[in-house]
Design a protein around this motif. Structure first.
Motif, PDB file in Angstrom:
ATOM      1  N   GLY A 237       5.764  -2.469  23.215  1.00  9.60           N
ATOM      2  CA  GLY A 237       4.939  -2.549  24.363  1.00  9.60           C
ATOM      3  C   GLY A 237       3.113  -2.905  23.722  1.00  9.60           C
ATOM      4  O   GLY A 237       2.484  -3.349  24.766  1.00  9.60           O
ATOM      5  N   GLY A 238       3.123  -2.701  22.839  1.00  9.17           N
ATOM      6  CA  GLY A 238       1.662  -3.133  22.169  1.00  9.17           C
ATOM      7  C   GLY A 238       1.670  -4.716  21.543  1.00  9.17           C
ATOM      8  O   GLY A 238       0.404  -5.017  20.996  1.00  9.17           O
TER       9      GLY A 238
ATOM     10  N   GLU B 277       4.150   3.330   9.512  1.00  6.87           N
ATOM     11  CA  GLU B 277       5.658   3.396   9.552  1.00  6.87           C
ATOM     12  C   GLU B 277       6.281   2.560  10.664  1.00  6.87           C
ATOM     13  O   GLU B 277       7.326   2.054  10.430  1.00  6.87           O
ATOM     14  CB  GLU B 277       6.011   4.912   9.808  1.00  6.87           C
ATOM     15  CG  GLU B 277       5.837   5.953   8.577  1.00  6.87           C
ATOM     16  CD  GLU B 277       6.520   7.354   8.724  1.00  6.87           C
ATOM     17  OE1 GLU B 277       7.521   7.446   9.453  1.00  6.87           O
ATOM     18  OE2 GLU B 277       6.173   8.066   8.020  1.00  6.87           O
ATOM     19  N   ALA B 278       5.464   2.575  11.902  1.00  6.02           N
ATOM     20  CA  ALA B 278       6.098   1.702  12.923  1.00  6.02           C
ATOM     21  C   ALA B 278       6.219   0.320  12.594  1.00  6.02           C
ATOM     22  O   ALA B 278       7.068  -0.453  12.638  1.00  6.02           O
ATOM     23  CB  ALA B 278       5.378   1.889  14.235  1.00  6.02           C
ATOM     24  N   LYS B 279       5.087   0.039  11.899  1.00  2.00           N
ATOM     25  CA  LYS B 279       4.957  -1.517  11.710  1.00  2.00           C
ATOM     26  C   LYS B 279       6.166  -1.778  10.506  1.00  2.00           C
ATOM     27  O   LYS B 279       6.648  -2.893  10.484  1.00  2.00           O
ATOM     28  CB  LYS B 279       3.470  -1.896  10.939  1.00  2.00           C
ATOM     29  CG  LYS B 279       3.119  -3.195  11.070  1.00  2.00           C
ATOM     30  CD  LYS B 279       1.532  -3.159  10.804  1.00  2.00           C
ATOM     31  CE  LYS B 279       1.016  -4.681  10.346  1.00  2.00           C
ATOM     32  NZ  LYS B 279      -0.139  -4.716  10.131  1.00  2.00           N
ATOM     33  N   GLU B 280       6.094  -0.963   9.812  1.00  3.50           N
ATOM     34  CA  GLU B 280       7.377  -1.181   8.325  1.00  3.50           C
ATOM     35  C   GLU B 280       8.453  -1.262   9.075  1.00  3.50           C
ATOM     36  O   GLU B 280       9.425  -1.979   8.718  1.00  3.50           O
ATOM     37  CB  GLU B 280       7.069  -0.320   7.499  1.00  3.50           C
ATOM     38  CG  GLU B 280       7.604  -0.442   6.174  1.00  3.50           C
ATOM     39  CD  GLU B 280       7.283   0.619   5.051  1.00  3.50           C
ATOM     40  OE1 GLU B 280       8.376   1.142   4.326  1.00  3.50           O
ATOM     41  OE2 GLU B 280       6.086   1.135   4.996  1.00  3.50           O
ATOM     42  N   ALA B 281       8.859  -0.338   9.983  1.00  8.67           N
ATOM     43  CA  ALA B 281      10.213  -0.143  10.487  1.00  8.67           C
ATOM     44  C   ALA B 281      10.636  -1.552  11.311  1.00  8.67           C
ATOM     45  O   ALA B 281      11.501  -1.782  11.445  1.00  8.67           O
ATOM     46  CB  ALA B 281      10.276   1.161  11.260  1.00  8.67           C
ATOM     47  N   TYR B 282       9.721  -1.809  12.186  1.00  6.58           N
ATOM     48  CA  TYR B 282       9.986  -2.767  13.290  1.00  6.58           C
ATOM     49  C   TYR B 282       9.544  -4.319  13.300  1.00  6.58           C
ATOM     50  O   TYR B 282       9.702  -5.112  13.767  1.00  6.58           O
ATOM     51  CB  TYR B 282       9.740  -2.227  14.550  1.00  6.58           C
ATOM     52  CG  TYR B 282      10.367  -0.907  14.787  1.00  6.58           C
ATOM     53  CD1 TYR B 282      11.682  -0.999  14.823  1.00  6.58           C
ATOM     54  CD2 TYR B 282       9.779   0.271  15.008  1.00  6.58           C
ATOM     55  CE1 TYR B 282      12.646   0.442  14.761  1.00  6.58           C
ATOM     56  CE2 TYR B 282      10.544   1.508  15.427  1.00  6.58           C
ATOM     57  CZ  TYR B 282      11.907   1.463  15.148  1.00  6.58           C
ATOM     58  OH  TYR B 282      12.463   2.652  15.474  1.00  6.58           O
ATOM     59  N   GLY B 283       8.160  -4.210  12.432  1.00  6.17           N
ATOM     60  CA  GLY B 283       7.519  -5.520  12.418  1.00  6.17           C
ATOM     61  C   GLY B 283       7.129  -5.884  13.873  1.00  6.17           C
ATOM     62  O   GLY B 283       6.607  -5.189  14.838  1.00  6.17           O
ATOM     63  N   VAL B 284       7.778  -7.157  14.349  1.00  7.96           N
ATOM     64  CA  VAL B 284       7.632  -7.378  15.965  1.00  7.96           C
ATOM     65  C   VAL B 284       8.953  -7.385  16.381  1.00  7.96           C
ATOM     66  O   VAL B 284       9.958  -7.882  15.921  1.00  7.96           O
ATOM     67  CB  VAL B 284       7.039  -9.259  15.955  1.00  7.96           C
ATOM     68  CG1 VAL B 284       6.932  -9.690  17.266  1.00  7.96           C
ATOM     69  CG2 VAL B 284       5.739  -9.091  15.177  1.00  7.96           C
ATOM     70  N   VAL B 285       9.085  -6.430  17.475  1.00  7.03           N
ATOM     71  CA  VAL B 285      10.355  -6.032  18.238  1.00  7.03           C
ATOM     72  C   VAL B 285      10.663  -7.589  18.978  1.00  7.03           C
ATOM     73  O   VAL B 285       9.885  -8.073  19.745  1.00  7.03           O
ATOM     74  CB  VAL B 285       9.946  -5.073  19.049  1.00  7.03           C
ATOM     75  CG1 VAL B 285      11.343  -4.586  19.754  1.00  7.03           C
ATOM     76  CG2 VAL B 285       9.596  -3.890  18.191  1.00  7.03           C
ATOM     77  N   ASP B 286      12.228  -7.720  19.119  1.00  8.14           N
ATOM     78  CA  ASP B 286      12.802  -8.785  19.767  1.00  8.14           C
ATOM     79  C   ASP B 286      12.946  -7.993  21.238  1.00  8.14           C
ATOM     80  O   ASP B 286      14.023  -7.398  21.299  1.00  8.14           O
ATOM     81  CB  ASP B 286      13.959  -9.358  18.957  1.00  8.14           C
ATOM     82  CG  ASP B 286      14.577 -10.376  20.024  1.00  8.14           C
ATOM     83  OD1 ASP B 286      14.329 -10.743  21.129  1.00  8.14           O
ATOM     84  OD2 ASP B 286      15.625 -11.052  19.291  1.00  8.14           O
ATOM     85  N   THR B 287      11.830  -8.254  22.141  1.00  5.81           N
ATOM     86  CA  THR B 287      12.246  -7.573  23.202  1.00  5.81           C
ATOM     87  C   THR B 287      13.197  -8.400  24.175  1.00  5.81           C
ATOM     88  O   THR B 287      13.890  -7.715  25.220  1.00  5.81           O
ATOM     89  CB  THR B 287      10.893  -7.362  24.090  1.00  5.81           C
ATOM     90  OG1 THR B 287      10.346  -8.978  24.447  1.00  5.81           O
ATOM     91  CG2 THR B 287       9.891  -6.588  23.606  1.00  5.81           C
TER      92      THR B 287
END
Lengths: 310, 310
Positions: A237-238, B277-287
């Motif tokens: 969402g960000g 942690e969020a950045k490391e886990a997900y990078g840019v999410v494929d929505t």
């Protein structure tokens, strides 16, 4: 099927959770004869054979349940087991005494698991000589359907035991998560209860009814979180800024909601309204129907995620 | 398809939410020419034609987007519309002035909807002569996929307008819920943020990582609440005693979790750890991937629930 053809599992306690685990294990053991059930109720065998079929849907093939060993001696129950999983009463003295007895008869490298939702392994193991083999393996009900297992070791649990336990569940398609501290209620229930607390507040204030609140969750965060959990969702969402961007954009609104949250407590007087709305909305819930739909949802997510990885 | 063949809809604001609503409406309007979009950005038409296709999956049939009327005069945009839906900036003076202007040109019985996630209709309508037609229609992002619409009227909104709005969404297979008070953040976000708050606390305390917390939710309450919301689930969990039975059994544990809950605030210092942690886990999410899976989950639930009712 079972990656280890010799594996033997013993379940202690044949209540709802114990039988649901039995149904799960029977799907993976090479033969029902590898499963032993110990329960102190009179006529335990009959109880098991009558009630275990309820954990199968009409399209499932029932194994030969009569091959399961239902025994009334704890020594006989545990002496050959590689895994001993208890789903007995939520009572600390009961569990402490149980593990002291189990330890006398169990194989030295057998894994000892408790299904408790609230009594930490560090308390359960107090009377044991070797405390390294015991940990909590907390399911999300019903365990024959829901993928989550919270693995909650005590400080005495060995790293090998945690790893062997994680490996067992992961090989069987489940989602074992290692909880690093013995926090009250572990993680899943704490999260669900936090949302429940705000739900109760909003119903009590007359903002929505019990049924409307459920409809809101079912048509928004339920399906969303089935696919991507809260952090992943808000990180998406960000935009390019991720979770940090999300909080930069609407952190003010998030804090306003937190500041305004209800923080009700048990016994505050909301019970009459909330309980009666639930009763009126749902009467007795058909959990078989719910479970059938949940299974299909989980299957679809597994299929789709497998496709995406190809 | 559209139950009313003459219906005309005007969208104000062609950002992410506006375009997502456009994709939804195009699925139901008799022709793309019944949709008008007003946006103040330069070259708004090009922006719409370039970005709207992103809200369609590869298996969807694209309508003829060039039939959509993209206009740069507010008067022209709203004068023939039966529904005027704004998804503009989250800015009170902007919205107050917008509605004052819209009111001058709009049909007397046109419905006026705001997609705001935080600014109540009672504030937005302050400069209007007739405040009875305006209400918040708050989607769960992205609105072309997620079924929920929170209908949040002001005290001035007429009962007829609420009913016509509810009817519009219900006839198009959506889940419109009437929120009876203009509470901060409305209902869905308050609930999600309550769970997020406890999630942040548990990650900040090192109990689980961001990724583990998401896996917990995805393998337990996510799929459960996609099928049966929190009250229905705990009402079922209480057996014949329902929600009351549930609290009689484990109300003590629920309260222990509430008492022990983290109650973090924005700016408390958890941000560094949680964001990284969020950045490391997900990078840019494929929505797009997430949305495809979410659609299938919603389809399966609809299918299964329809089957059960037969």
């Amino acid at each position: 099927m079972e990656p280890n053809p010799d594996l033997k599992i013993t379940l202690i306690g044949a209540g709802t959770i114990g039988l649901s685990f039995a149904a799960f294990h029977l799907n993976h053991l090479p033969s029902p004869s590898h499963l032993t059930i110990f329960d102190t109720r009179p006529d335990a065998a009959r109880h098991v054979f009558e009630n275990l079929p309820k954990f199968y849907s009409s399209s499932d093939t029932l194994p030969n349940l009569f091959e399961i060993k239902v025994v009334d001696s704890l020594e006989d129950a545990v002496k050959d087991a590689d895994i001993i999983q208890e789903s007995g009463p939520e009572n600390l003295p009961f569990k402490q005494e149980l593990w002291r007895e189990v330890e006398k008869y169990a194989k030295k490298d057998g894994l000892l698991w408790s299904s408790t939702s609230g009594i930490p392994a560090s308390q359960q193991c107090q009377d044991m000589v070797d405390r390294s083999r015991l940990l909590v393996v907390h399911p999300y009900n019903p365990p024959h359907i829901m993928p989550l297992l919270e693995l909650v070791p005590s400080p005495s649990t060995s790293a090998t035991v945690i790893e062997r336990t994680r490996d067992f569940w992961a090989k069987r398609g489940r989602v074992p998560i290692h909880i690093k501290k013995e926090v009250t209620g572990f993680v899943a229930n704490r999260l669900a209860f936090a949302l429940l607390r705000e739900s109760i507040h909003l119903v009590n204030e007359g903002v929505v009814t019990v049924k409307e609140l459920d409809e809101i969750v079912q048509s928004s965060m339920g399906p969303r979180w089935a696919v991507a959990g809260p952090f992943k969702s808000y990180h998406a969402g960000g935009g390019p800024g991720g979770l940090e961007g999300f909080f930069a954009n609407i952190g003010g609104t998030v804090q306003d909601c937190w500041t305004d949250s209800g923080q009700v407590n048990v016994g505050d007087g909301w019970e009459g309204k909330v309980f009666s709305e639930a009763k009126e909305a749902y009467g007795v819930v058909d959990t078989a129907e719910r479970d059938t739909i949940t299974r299909r949802v989980l299957e679809v997510i597994d299929e789709e995620k497998a496709n995406k990885k190809v």
